[in-house]
Write an enzyme that holds these catalytic residues in place. Sequence first.
Site, short mmCIF file in Angstrom:
data_model
loop_
_atom_site.label_atom_id
_atom_site.label_comp_id
_atom_site.label_asym_id
_atom_site.label_seq_id
_atom_site.Cartn_x
_atom_site.Cartn_y
_atom_site.Cartn_z
N HIS A 187 1.35 -1.30 0.17
CA HIS A 187 0.19 -0.35 0.32
C HIS A 187 0.58 1.47 -0.33
O HIS A 187 2.16 1.39 0.89
CB HIS A 187 -0.95 -0.08 1.37
CG HIS A 187 -1.76 1.12 1.61
ND1 HIS A 187 -3.76 1.14 0.75
CD2 HIS A 187 -1.99 2.41 1.62
CE1 HIS A 187 -3.77 2.00 0.87
NE2 HIS A 187 -3.07 3.17 1.11
N CYS A 188 0.54 2.35 -0.69
CA CYS A 188 1.80 3.18 -1.14
C CYS A 188 1.15 4.57 -0.10
O CYS A 188 0.15 5.12 -1.33
CB CYS A 188 2.29 3.35 -2.58
SG CYS A 188 2.96 4.53 -2.60
N PRO A 189 1.28 5.03 0.29
CA PRO A 189 1.00 6.29 0.79
C PRO A 189 0.88 7.66 0.45
O PRO A 189 0.21 8.33 -0.34
CB PRO A 189 1.26 6.74 1.75
CG PRO A 189 2.88 5.99 1.89
CD PRO A 189 2.62 4.77 1.20
N ASN A 192 -1.83 6.60 -1.89
CA ASN A 192 -2.71 6.47 -1.41
C ASN A 192 -4.12 6.11 -2.43
O ASN A 192 -4.50 5.78 -2.39
CB ASN A 192 -3.93 8.31 -1.38
CG ASN A 192 -5.14 8.39 -0.73
OD1 ASN A 192 -4.88 7.60 0.45
ND2 ASN A 192 -5.76 8.65 -0.66
N ASN A 193 -2.80 4.86 -2.36
CA ASN A 193 -3.81 3.61 -3.08
C ASN A 193 -3.18 2.87 -2.76
O ASN A 193 -1.87 2.26 -2.74
CB ASN A 193 -3.85 3.89 -5.22
CG ASN A 193 -4.76 2.71 -4.79
OD1 ASN A 193 -5.56 2.19 -4.96
ND2 ASN A 193 -5.09 3.10 -6.74
#
Length: 388
Positions: A187-189, A192-193
């Site tokens: 999950h890549c902050p 945001n996805n």
Amino acid sequence: MPRCPTVLLVLLRWMHMHLWARRWRCRAGNNNRLPLCVQQRWAYFRLMVRSLYYNSLTGSDVIMDSLMEPVFWMVDLMTRWFGPVFVGLVVVLTSSILLIAYVGLLPMVLSTYSLPWIAWHIGYGHWNIVMIVFHYYKAIRTAPGYPPRVKNDLPFVSVCKKCIIPKPARTHHCGICNACVLKMDHHCPWLNNCVGHFNHRYFFCFCLSLTLGCVYCSISGRNLFIDAYGAIERFKHTDLEKSGIPVTGIGLLIGILPPGQSTYQTPAPLYTFRDKIFHKSIIYMWVLTSTVAVALGGLTIWHAMLISRGETSIERHINNKETERKAKRCKVYKNPFNYGRLNNWKVFLGVEKRSHWLTRVLLPSGHAPSGNGLTWDLYPIRKDMMPV
Ligand SMILES: [Zn+2]
Ligand SMILES: [Zn+2]
């Protein structure tokens, strides 16, 4: 006759014990005679309490995971909340660099550089900008892919404990998205996805193009940075000279020179306010792009290595554990999704013919990835493999 008191004593002791035993049996009998509904509820309560902590696989790992669960929960929550802030930060920082490039650097390049260098900077710079913006937008807006929630006949390797749905191979649950994600990487902050089957290529191409852009800015702007740094140092000396002017009397209070010292007036500043802003912008741009180039460059190389091996970030840990487990049994573990280095890249980038290296790799392309993310070419997975 002397034996009479002894016999009496023994008789009394026996009667005493008999009475205690009878009382104890009465008590036990009363417990068993509790109303049936109370007994059932008591049994249900005990079962419920035991079920809270009972696990046939309970071990130190489970206990540690349970203790750390609030921390993970808090991190997930913060990541979910701050996702839009991170995206905004990427947009603002990238826009600030573009602003400096267009307002400060482009006029200077056009007026001082030779024609081939102008063509290079304009051509490469704009290609790089298009690649960054396109892949970032697609990485954010493309759903990573989710397994179906309705009943189906697709093969699966396990059941998600949180979604209560079958998990196909390479699918993992994301605590932040609160959903199972196909071929989940992480999950890549900054997006945001989640990064999964359908947006993995966009994510990697964004990282690569942004790294290239930062390296380009860092190398191209090195001399400008050195000049700007020197100029900033000279600003400081000028300011020191200004503050060293002798001021006495009332001038000390109100900050103006006394009449007799007009010959010591500060010389006219060598740099205008615009010059100062320009030099500080150059320093900001060089420091930011160089830092991002190093940090993001490392991440991009790491992901390139994983793609070469046909792994995701999560599978990297699973495969390492499986390799160790097999090694203890003198066996060799082989990743079933590794098709060979070049083929892994072709599958990942969606290259099916030579022209695709230009149209799908060097130019922005919105083509779908190979496969549907639910089934994989090497399926069914061997029985002795750990569920992934
Ligand atoms: Zn799930
Ligand atoms: Zn997620």
